[in-house]
Every structure is written in C-alpha cells, then in structure tokens.
Write an enzyme that holds these catalytic residues in place. Structure first.
Site, PDB file in Angstrom:
ATOM      1  CE  LYS A  27      -8.711   1.576   3.304  1.00 50.52           C
ATOM      2  NZ  LYS A  27      -7.678   1.872   4.307  1.00 50.52           N
ATOM      3  CB  CYS A  50      -5.268  -0.841   4.836  1.00 49.18           C
ATOM      4  SG  CYS A  50      -4.765  -0.643   6.568  1.00 49.18           S
ATOM      5  CD  GLU A  61      -2.476   1.257   2.754  1.00 53.00           C
ATOM      6  OE1 GLU A  61      -3.329   2.143   2.936  1.00 53.00           O
ATOM      7  OE2 GLU A  61      -2.167   0.411   3.630  1.00 53.00           O
TER       8      GLU A  61
END
Length: 540
Positions: free
Chosen positions: A360, A413, A296
């Site tokens: 995301k 995440c 990430e």
C-alpha cells in the site's frame, strides 16, 4: 404572478428573507443546510435534497454584502458552517473506529468526530469565497458556485495527501443511470454538474422567463444524462474472461478479534473452511474455483514467521487455485522511512508459496501512521492499527500480475477513492482489485459510502472491479458499474462469479481527466464573470 397572500408567495418570501439573516441564525441555517445535504450520500441516496442545500447556500451567499473584505469574510463563514454541517452529518461514523478498543482510544472519539469536520469545512469555505469573487445578481451566479465548490472539492481530494470522501458528485453515483456520466466527466465533473444543476431551482424564487428557461434546461440535461446512461447500459452487455472463476471470501470477523494473535490458528481455519464451502455457482467448492480472494490484513500474524500457515493453506487449496490476500509483511524500510511493516497484497500459490507482493502506497493518517510519529508515540498516542512505528509506504504503485487473471491494479482500502490515481504506471491493467477492512466502522454509513466510491472507479476507468471486504460490501463489478455478484454488510458470505472483461475503449474520463476538469472550470468562470464584463464594457 401569484397574489401576495398565497401560501406559495409566503414561502417564497420566507426563503428570500434568508439573504438578510445575520449572526447565529445565519450560521445555524448554513449548518442545517449542509447537514441535510448529507442525506444525498449513501446509504440514503436522497440526492434531490441537494436542491434545498445548495439553494439555501446560494441565498446566504447572496446576503454577503458590504466591502470586498467583508463580503469575502462573510462568504467564508457561510461556507465553513455549511461544510461543518455536511461533514459532521456524513462522517460521524468515523468515531466508531475509536470504540473498537474503547479502553485505549475511546477518549479520542469526540475529538475525532468534531476535529475532522472542523478541518474539512475549510474547503467549502474556500469554495464560497471563490464563488463570491465571481458572484453576480443573475442566474449565471450558479456557475460561480459550481466553479468555487468544484475547485475546493478538488483541493480537498489532494491537499495533505487528500480526502475526497463524499464529494458532492457521489450524489449521482447511486443511480445506475446517472452514474454512467462518470465515464465522460469523472467524479469531478459529476461534482460540478451536481452543484450547477441541483442549485438551479433557487432561480424560481424570482419569477422570470429566463430563470424558468434555465431551470428547464437543467432538468432536461439531467433527464438526458439518465437517458444516455440507460442506453449505455443496454448497449454494453456483460462479457467475461474465459477460464477465470472467482471466489471472494467475506469472513465478517469482528474488528476486536481480527488482530488477536492468540486466535491465529482458529482464524485461519475459519477462513479456509468458509472458502471451501460449496455454493450454487460452484457446487464442488474450491475445485471449481481458480482465484480465491481474501480481504485486507487477513492474518493476525506475519506469514513467513508461521510456517504452519503455509502448510494449512497447501492442505486446503486444490492445485488449480491461486490465493490473493491482504497481509502485513515485514521487510527492510524504504529510504527515508523507519518502519519494517507493510500493508500488502500477497499472491500465494496452492503450495503456500508467496509468488508476488505489492505494498500500500497511500497510507491513512492516524490509522496506519502518525504525523510526527516519534513525538506522538513518546507521549503515549498510537495509530489505530497499534503497529509500533506505523506502516511504511510502498516505494512505488505498481501492477500485480495474478496467474490466470492478468494484470490487476492493486488498491488497499481507501486507495480506491482517489479518482485518476488508481492506475499504476506501465502496461494498463485489465481489472481493479480492492482489498479492504471496513469492520472498523461496523454497520454505519461508512462501508456503504466506501463501496459506492469504489464502484464509480470501475466506470471512470472502464475496468471491472473485484472487491473483498472483511465485512461488507464485497462484490464483483463490471466496467459499467453493474454488480455481477455481491454480499451484504454484516454477513459472513462468499461472492462467486466470473471476472468481467474491460471495455475495449478507455473512457474519456480516464484519458482526459484533468483536461476535462480544466475545461469545465474555465467555461464556468467565464460565464460567471460575463455579467460584470458587460457592465465594464457599457461603463467604458
């Protein structure tokens, strides 16, 4: 019957006396019981301690007496102190993120470490109240506890964007054998059975054949789950996708240096050098690889604004290699949002061209955005990522087509911790991709806990998981949760291996997630109220 003076009888008497505690002693015991329960979570994995934690909780709820209002208020207090102890002991590591830039965020550390457990403890308080409403004097009250805590944990995973971290079922997720049951009942089913089975030994405090039989049944069910898990693992050998050769690069870059723009060329050069190293799996290095995966937010810059970055990547990657990396991208904000920045996963070809993006969707409050963003920024408070205005949320959760590897479910995440929400709409993906940056939390329990939760998603969905972390734990995991190849926390390393195939049959937990949970909860509620129903029938 044991003589009254025997050590076992005295211990039994002292434990039963917990029902009569009051005031701060009662709160203190609840707090300690919850804190001890944190040892069931990674990296410790001492799940039998929940026998003590849940057993004490049962005795304390037994002691909630008086009128209905008083009983419920007392149960809420017990549940809150139990939850506060549990979350404080299992989530203290969150404070480590505030030390990355201690001069800016250090003053917030005590508030964060205490505020999160304070708020999360409201959910066990709700669970204890629900349990007390269904409570009875016999062994069936354990179904009331399982009902109450499972409902409250499910709520914790969904209310205000949700935070289902360290829900009780993860106690079983550290055993290769026991975690297989997640394919049948998912994490919420594991939570239900963790509470029900591990609270059952408290029944032995009252000698009775029925109590002994109940505990024996719980032990047999637990042993049966382990036996079935062993059979499932033995009956399902690893199968791999032909022609896909994965390399996951874990740079172990310190968090305080990861976003240093003045070191951008050095950071990218280090990534490329590490990615190109030969290994026992790939003796030639990158020429043996088809898919290179970085973690990430790998770049401390916007890729399109630094044309040299594409040139360096093109000069290093062989023609057969595709790069998948986390990287912040900039675009027009979606309707109703203001930030142009997205926490994205980007697919880059060997010439340095961006082929595809996915953003995301489930952002971290206070980490990637601030509730009441404009007001809090106006008084000088920032989110930990230091992106002015925070990140924008992706408009839709969609699959990511990766050349040569098929359709992936892209999870950035902690998006991977949300059971039942890791599969995008449209065609079902053939693998899960999780890019993360656990360097925020150093070598604390946090990265271990995150890894176990990610691993369980593979079992629930029957899909392999490829996980790239800036620092531990990166891994290739098959759909049975087995680690095909992995790294250690706090090391710079490469994880090389094949891409496992998905299971041919989608697991029950993925197909009937909510229906299975509803059935467990309805059955437990009916069993919990059975004693009072019989009493009403007799009275009538």
């Amino acid at each position: 019957m044991l003589p009254p003076s025997s050590p076992t009888a005295r211990l039994r008497g002292r434990l039963l006396a917990l029902r009569f505690l009051s005031g701060w002693r009662r709160r203190g015991v609840a707090f300690v019981a919850g804190a001890i329960g944190a040892l069931a979570m990674p990296p410790f994995g001492l799940w039998p301690v929940l026998v003590l934690s849940f057993g004490v909780l049962v005795l304390l709820i037994d002691g909630c007496r008086g009128g209905l209002k008083r009983r419920l208020w007392s149960a809420a207090g017990v549940g809150w102190w139990f939850g506060f102890g549990y979350f404080l002991a299992s989530l203290w590591w969150i404070g480590d993120a505030f030390l990355v830039e201690a001069d800016v965020f250090g003053w917030l550390l005590p508030f964060a470490v205490l505020a999160m457990p304070t708020g999360l403890a409201l959910f066990p308080a709700i669970g204890a109240v629900l349990a007390r409403l269904l409570w009875s004097k016999g062994g069936l009250r354990l179904f009331a506890l399982a009902f109450g805590l499972t409902v409250s944990e499910w709520l914790r995973g969904h209310v205000l964007t949700g935070f289902p971290w360290n829900t009780f079922g993860y106690a079983f997720a550290q055993s290769d054998l026991l975690m297989q049951s997640a394919a049948l009942v998912g994490i919420w089913g594991l939570t239900f059975f963790a509470v029900l089975l591990l609270s059952s030994p408290v029944l032995l405090l009252v000698p009775d054949r029925r109590n002994l039989a109940a505990v024996a049944c719980a032990a047999l069910l637990l042993a049966g789950a382990a036996g079935w898990g062993g059979w499932r693992l033995a009956a399902t050998p690893l199968e791999v996708v032909p022609g896909v050769h994965l390399r996951v690069m874990q740079p172990n870059l310190p968090q305080d240096k990861k976003f240093a723009y003045d070191r951008r060329r050095e950071i990218l050069a280090d990534y490329l050098a590490l990615s190109a190293r030969p290994s026992p799996t790939y003796p030639a290095g990158l020429p043996d690889v088809t898919l290179l995966i970085w973690p990430e937010s790998a770049f401390p810059f916007i890729y399109e604004r630094e044309p040299w970055a594409a040139e360096d990547i093109a000069a290093t990657l062989p023609p057969n290699v595709t790069l998948v990396t986390g990287a912040v991208r900039i675009d027009l904000p979606p309707p109703g949002q203001h930030s142009p920045f997205f926490n994205a996963i980007r697919v880059i070809d060997a010439k340095g061209h961006v082929l595809r993006n996915t953003d995301k969707v489930h952002l971290v409050p206070f980490g990637e955005y601030l509730p009441f963003q404009s007001f809090l920024e106006s008084i000088g408070i920032e989110q930990l990522t230091r992106v002015r205005g925070g990140f924008a949320s992706g408009s839709a959760f969609s699959g990511l087509e990766v050349p040569g590897a098929g359709l992936a479910a892209p999870l950035v995440c902690y998006e991977v911790i949300f059971s039942g929400k890791v599969i995008p709409g449209g065609p079902r993906p053939t693998w899960l991709l999780n890019l993360t940056n656990d360097a925020w939390f150093g070598t604390t329990p946090g990265p271990y806990q995150h890894f176990v939760q990610a691993r369980l998603r593979a079992i629930e969905e029957g899909l392999p998981l490829v996980r790239a972390a800036n620092t531990g734990i990166s891994a290739i995991i098959d759909p049975m949760g087995r680690i095909v190849a992995g790294s250690r926390l706090g090391e710079s390393s490469l994880v090389d291996g094949p891409l496992p195939k998905p299971l041919e049959t989608v697991p029950l937990a993925a197909r009937f997630n909510l229906a299975l949970l509803a059935g467990l909860l309805m059955g437990s509620m009916l069993l919990a109220i059975a004693p009072s129903s019989r009493w009403i029938t007799r009275k009538g």
